[in-house]
Structures are given as C-alpha cells and as structure tokens.
Design a protein around this motif. Sequence first.
Motif, PDB file in Angstrom:
ATOM      1  N   LYS A  84      -2.665   2.333  -5.497  1.00 14.06           N
ATOM      2  CA  LYS A  84      -1.220   2.169  -5.663  1.00 14.06           C
ATOM      3  C   LYS A  84      -0.871   1.092  -6.675  1.00 14.06           C
ATOM      4  CE  LYS A  84       0.498   4.983  -2.513  1.00 14.06           C
ATOM      5  NZ  LYS A  84       1.552   5.956  -2.752  1.00 14.06           N
TER       6      LYS A  84
ATOM      7  N   GLY B 208       3.615   1.533  -1.387  1.00 16.10           N
ATOM      8  CA  GLY B 208       4.414   1.598  -2.600  1.00 16.10           C
ATOM      9  C   GLY B 208       5.874   1.243  -2.371  1.00 16.10           C
TER      10      GLY B 208
ATOM     11  N   GLY C  98       2.227  -3.020  -8.476  1.00 19.72           N
ATOM     12  CA  GLY C  98       2.260  -1.591  -8.167  1.00 19.72           C
ATOM     13  C   GLY C  98       2.301  -0.754  -9.433  1.00 19.72           C
TER      14      GLY C  98
ATOM     15  N   LYS D 212       0.819  -1.222   0.000  1.00 21.48           N
ATOM     16  CA  LYS D 212       0.000   0.000   0.000  1.00 21.48           C
ATOM     17  C   LYS D 212       0.843   1.258   0.000  1.00 21.48           C
ATOM     18  CE  LYS D 212      -2.973  -0.292   3.402  1.00 21.48           C
ATOM     19  NZ  LYS D 212      -4.171  -0.353   4.263  1.00 21.48           N
TER      20      LYS D 212
END
Lengths: 318, 549
Positions: free
Chosen positions: B289, B268, B525, B266
């Motif tokens: 993300k 990143g 991501g 979350k």
Amino acid sequence: MIAVRRIAGKLGGLLLTLFLASVLVFFSRFLVPGDPVSFLLRGRKPSPEAVAQITAQYGLDLPPWQQYLNWVAGLLQGDLGRSLQYRQDVTVVLGERLPVTLGLVVMAGTTIAVVGLIAGAIAALHRGRLADRSILIGLTVLGAIPSFVGSIVLIAVFAVQLGWFPSFGSGEGFWDTVYHLVLPSIALAIVFVVLVGKVTRSSMIDQLDREHVEVAISRGIKRGTVIRRHVFRNAVGPILTVSGMLVAGLLVASSIVEAAFGLAGMGSLLVQSVDRLDFPVVQAIVLLVVTAFVLVNAVVDVLEPWIDPRSAAGAGAR
Amino acid sequence: MIRTRRNARRPLAVASVGVAGALVLSACSADTSSPDSTAAPEWEYTAQTAAPSGDLDSFSWVSYSEPSSLDYAYAFDYADNQVLSNVCESLLRLGPDYTLSPGLAEAFEHPTPETWVYTIRDGVTFHDGTPLTAADVVASMSRHLDPEVGSSWYSVYQNVAAIEQTGDRQVTVTMRQADSQFNLAMGSSAGVVESAATLAEKGADYGNSSGLVNCTGPFELTEWQSGESVTLTRYDGYWDESLRARAGEVDIHFMTDPNARVNALKSGEVDGGWMIPADAIAQLQDSGKGDMYFGLNTAVGSLVVSNLEGPLGDGRVRRALLMAMDRQGILDAAAKGYGEVTDALTTESVWVGASDEALKEAFDGLEEYPYDIEAAKKLIEEAGVAGEEIVIATAPISNDFAVISQGAAAAAQSIGLEATIETVSPSAYTALFSDPSAREGIDLFYTSWYLSSPDPLEMYGVLRTGEFSNYGNWSDPEFDALVNEAVAIDDPAARSEVTARAQRIANEQLPWLPLFQGPMTLFLGERVTGVAPSVAFMYYPWAATIGSR
C-alpha cells in the motif's frame, strides 16, 4: 400522593448520592500520588517564577477544602474547571466528546437490547431444545471475547481485509457517523449481549414456570397472548434492572473500543486524562458517569411499578 | 499536596524523549558484533522522496498523539510540532538537512557577543491577511519570558535581558552573556512568530482547539476536532513560492493505539505517517500500500544515570554496565534492527558546521564499550560493589522500553550487581524528566533524546552541573568549563572543536550510557510523495511539499 412522596424521597436520595459522589470524586485525587504541576512542565525547564504562576493559575496552591468548594461552586454554574492537558474549559472538551460516546452507547445499547431480548426469549421458549442450547453456547462464546479482541478482529476483517467499514474516526454528519460507529458499537455490544440474553432467558423461564401461566395456558388462552401479557411483561423487571446497570458499564467499557477505533469519545478521554493527571477532566467524567448511573436507575425505579403492577403494591406483596 | 512518584504526561518530554520515537526507532544495521543477529533488515537513508507529479486536493496523515496545545510556547514534542511546523513559522528555518536558513527574519546580525539583530521580512502576511510587523515579533518572543505563560522554551531564553524593536523592521535581542545557542534555536518553535493582535484577542484560549492560531505558514489551521483530527488548509497568501502547499487540504488524525495506526495505513485510509512502530515496518512493506522510508534523525537512545550516590556513582561501574550490555542484541529486539550501536550521545547529523578536526575528535577513536562480560566483572570487582543493587525504571509505553530495561537488568546481574525493574505508569515515567522527587530511588531510565537545533552543544549543555535535565547531578568541572567556553563561541567550526572535547569527556565518563541511534521512519501511501524523511518535520513545513505520485 404516595407516588409523589415516593418520588420526592427518591429525589432526596439521589441528591445525597450525588453529593457523596462529588466528595469522593474530588478528594480521591489527593490520594493519587502525582503533582499536576510537574505534569504541566512535561520535563521542561521552567523559569522559577513560572512554577508559582502555574500553580496559582490552576488554584493548586489553595487548601483542598477550598479547592473543593470552588469546584462545586463552579459545577453549579456549569463550570467544570480547566483541562490541564488541553488548556481549555472542561465543558468544551467534554462537549466535543460526548456526542461520540452517546452515539456509540445508543447504538450498542440498541444492539444489545434487540439481540439480547430476542436471543433470550427464543432460548426460553425452546428451553432444553437445540435452539436453546445453541443460543446458550453462542452467548457463552461471545461473552468470552473481550472488547479489545472483538475490536481487533472486526477491524482486521471488515475494515482492513474487506474494506466495508472505516477502521477509525467518528465521521461527519448523521449517516456518516452511524456508518463509522457500526463496528465499534458491535465490539462494544458483544459482551453485554450475553448478559441481557441470559437474564432475559432465566427471567422468562421463571415466569413460564409460574402457576398463573400454567393456569392461563390450561384455560386455553392463546400461547402468544399468555407470553405477551403474562410472561414477558412480568419478566421485564429484572431485565430493566440489568439494563440500568449496563448504561454505566457501557460508558466505562467504551474506553477500550474508542481507543481501538481511534474515536474521540469520553472513554478514551478518561483513560488519557487519568494517565496525564488531568484531574479536572477525570473528576468531571467520573461525576458524569455516576450521575448517569444514578439517574438511569432512578428512572428504572420509577418505571418499574408502572410496567409491573405487582411492585407498585409494595415490596412486601411480592 | 501530593507528591509524587507518578506524574505527568506521556513521555516525551523535553527533548526528552522519544518516547514517542521510541515507539519507533532504531536499531542496528548489518553489523559485525553479534553473530546471532539473524535478520538485520536492509534499509538505507533517503534524503528526499520522488518529486510529486502534481498537486493534490487533499491527503490525510496519522499521528500517534493529539497535540496538547498548538501554542508555540508549549509545542515541545513530536505530536505538537509536526502539526505546528506547517502552520507557524520561525525567524529562521531549519531545513530537512538540519541547516538553518532565513525564515521570517530575512537576515540577522550579531554586532556584539551579547546582541542579535533580526531584520524582519517584508511582504509576509498572517492567515487573517494582516501584515507581519516587528511588533509581532517582539510580542511573540516576549511571551517566553512571561511567567504567566510558563513557556516550554524558557531555557532558550534564559540569558535574554531584553527584546526590543529597534527599527521599522528590526528587532534586537540583548543577552546577559554571550550565547551562541539562542540564535540556533530560532529555527525551532522557540522562534515562532504569531500575530500580536491574535495573542491579545485569544488570551487563554490561544492555541487550543477553540482558539486555534493565526500564523504565517503555508497552511492555515482551519479546524481542530478535539481528540480526532486537525485540518490544515492551503494559505493562498503565503509569501514563499518555493514552499507553496501542493495539497489544498491536509487532515492529520490522532490515533494513540499503534494497531489502529498501522491498520489505517495498511487499509489505505490514511496516506502516511511519521515514526512507524518498528514491528510494523515489515508489515507495511509487505502490504503493497506504499513505501517505507528512513531518514535523518537526531535522537540517541540512551540510559540516563539518575543516581550517582549508588553504585553507578563510580565511573568504573558505569563502564562495566555498558560493557555488559549486548547493545546489538538489545537493538535487534527493541527496534527490529533499524539503527546502529553508538558510543556518543549525539548523532553526526547535528554537527552542522563542524570542522573536520572536530568531527574526527568527536567520533573517531571514541572509547568503545564492546560486549565483554569478563572485563566488566573485573571492573566491578575493582570498584568493590558486587552484590549492590540498582533500580531501573520502565513503563508500558512500547515494546522497546521493556526490552531495554530487561536488557539492562540482565547485564547488571551478569556482572554481580543486583537489579530491580520498577515499572511505573507512562505519566509517572514522564515525571522522571521533570520532578527530582520522582527520581528518588531510581538509578537508570531509558530515553531517546532528540535535538532541536543543528548543534551538538544542545545535548552537552544539558549535562552541565546543576542543569535541570542533568538528572543524576553529574558534575565535571573540566566538562562544564568546555561547554561554557563553547557556548560563547559564535563561529560554528571553532565551537565544534571545543564541543568535541566535551563529547570525549562524556564518552569516557558516561553520565548517560549511549545505546543506539536509528533513522527517522516514514510511510508514504500510494497516492503521495515529495517529502524529506527527516526529523526536521518538527520545525519544517513538510506537508507543503507533498503532492501526488
């Protein structure tokens, strides 16, 4: 002369403690239900000869006492055996994890000492007043936060939301490591700050109430000097004793924080190893923690009379 | 020594378990049965994510666990294989669609039912620059037969009589009996080839964090920071241009704590991960993300019947229990609705090369076990076992274990059986898969069982009489005969027809109770793309295809 004898006596006691600990640590594994060989198989179909071979490779076919002697003989040569789960020497496995845990413990320990001492001292000097009460309440609230909750909150706020700190990993190089360990060490320190803060407070209050302090103050000696020379110095004993115990506590409590922050330290290794019946690693870590605990307390014992002259005269004089 | 009830390591075991997968997988799709399945999530299968726009210097990944070893002989689980698949290569290559193609063997022949002849590819080098030879292949394969090694892949090699170099670039494997499954497993870690010189040089440290490995894959294993991460570095001398690594470096971080993993994704801090915990899927989708993907899987979540001496020894009771379980509801609760209820122990994805008839026989008109308490109660009465007790083992591994064990217990009680849940430690749970004494007194336990080869026979081979993983000692002569017959058939289509009949028997007899199957999950991501979200990530160099978005 007395000091030398005292230290020699302590050393003897220390060795005896370590010996007993090693016996306990080693043989307790035979009380745990579980067969390391089926751990090694992990549910896979072995060839029939392989089971016998694996058992022999790890010395698990020998009688327990012989396994113990082999283990101790190895210990004395710096050989802690071989990890079942990592298929590697335990010394290597521990060697890779020790720096992380030590870093964490040192940083948390520093935080605990600084924050705990300052908070405790301020509270004691303002006994009964607003500062004292707010510090007491603050400490009590902090003390009620388990490290895993602390970890979750710190990660959520400072890593995920604000992005100021990394949420996992121990970093590379000195400063990067320190940076990575900021949140974990705070999470670890929270609970223990309370202990040191409260002990500092009560220990100082205890001293403040002593007659010689009152006398010193009534004689017009500066308050700061009195506090430094009489109150604080005399109050250090109990604080030091508590700190000695903290070290072992920190080593053990670090497992939770390490897991939450994905740190490869000894605490998380211990938990994993217990779960996976990796006896050689469990035994090595437990022995290490016991040794650290015993040593720290021995050092505290030796230091105490030096810091607090009264105890050098012998316990009877107290 | 101590015996046990608790034991060994994290779940997973043997193709066993998706325990890990369990963290993750499955559950229903929009489905008819349960009216209260409120929030069946929307999801669809993805075969391949968007092609990358370019190369990357590096990306990072997260895994739920550290590999215990990167020695291919012990690489037997998601954690081990998802790293190894990028570094070491096998004789055959298992693709994301679960088909096999040539790998380090550029060709293979099958001149007699008992022999497999592999032609070793020319021009391949190990990461230390030395060329791949037939001798390396012989040395690598022979380790599986060495009792001192104690290979996890021994079962693949159990019928092997000899592994010999029979030509400059040729290796011949002779079997004691015809075994179609041997060659099919050469796409998994059982077929990995390592440099013979490296094996000899590293000895006991081969494949651990100081010995590392020296293989032929698109990435080289350059660092293993014990407990934390491994670093893979692109190997410039890689032979296959089509799978040249697009990233210069990949860091795979190990995080056992599911919250820690989800946080890392979350925030990143890491670029992706396989097998996302089901309850984190929505959070990640909302995080902005990156993207969630659902791909091909081979795992089926089922309850292993591990004791046929008790009430479950009666087929009627097994059927009744399955009918008493609201599998859709369990799926919704255990896996947040990602997956679907199934009555078979295999997924269609492993029926590669099956004939249409076989697929029909295997999946159409299977005995269904709809949620029907009344019918189930009747079966229990017929069997005369009302009031008898069953013990269901579970462990605090992830939420789905609790849901499934409680669901099974509630089902048993609803039809008049007594049910006890026995909670054991995760390692004790793993021992259920390897240690008969750990299974004493346990009637049922959950597994998410995946297959490592593109053939459903891998599943049914396990259920033959006397097999190591036939945990309840179930025995059906007709089933055994079919499986043995199928094993000896080389033609996949012909083999699949016999296997389909075996699947039918398993479906009627229920040696294990099939619950549901779910997709493989993947999170990517915002920096990366270009991977097939398939369970083949355990044997296919998935990281090589990942580049920048």
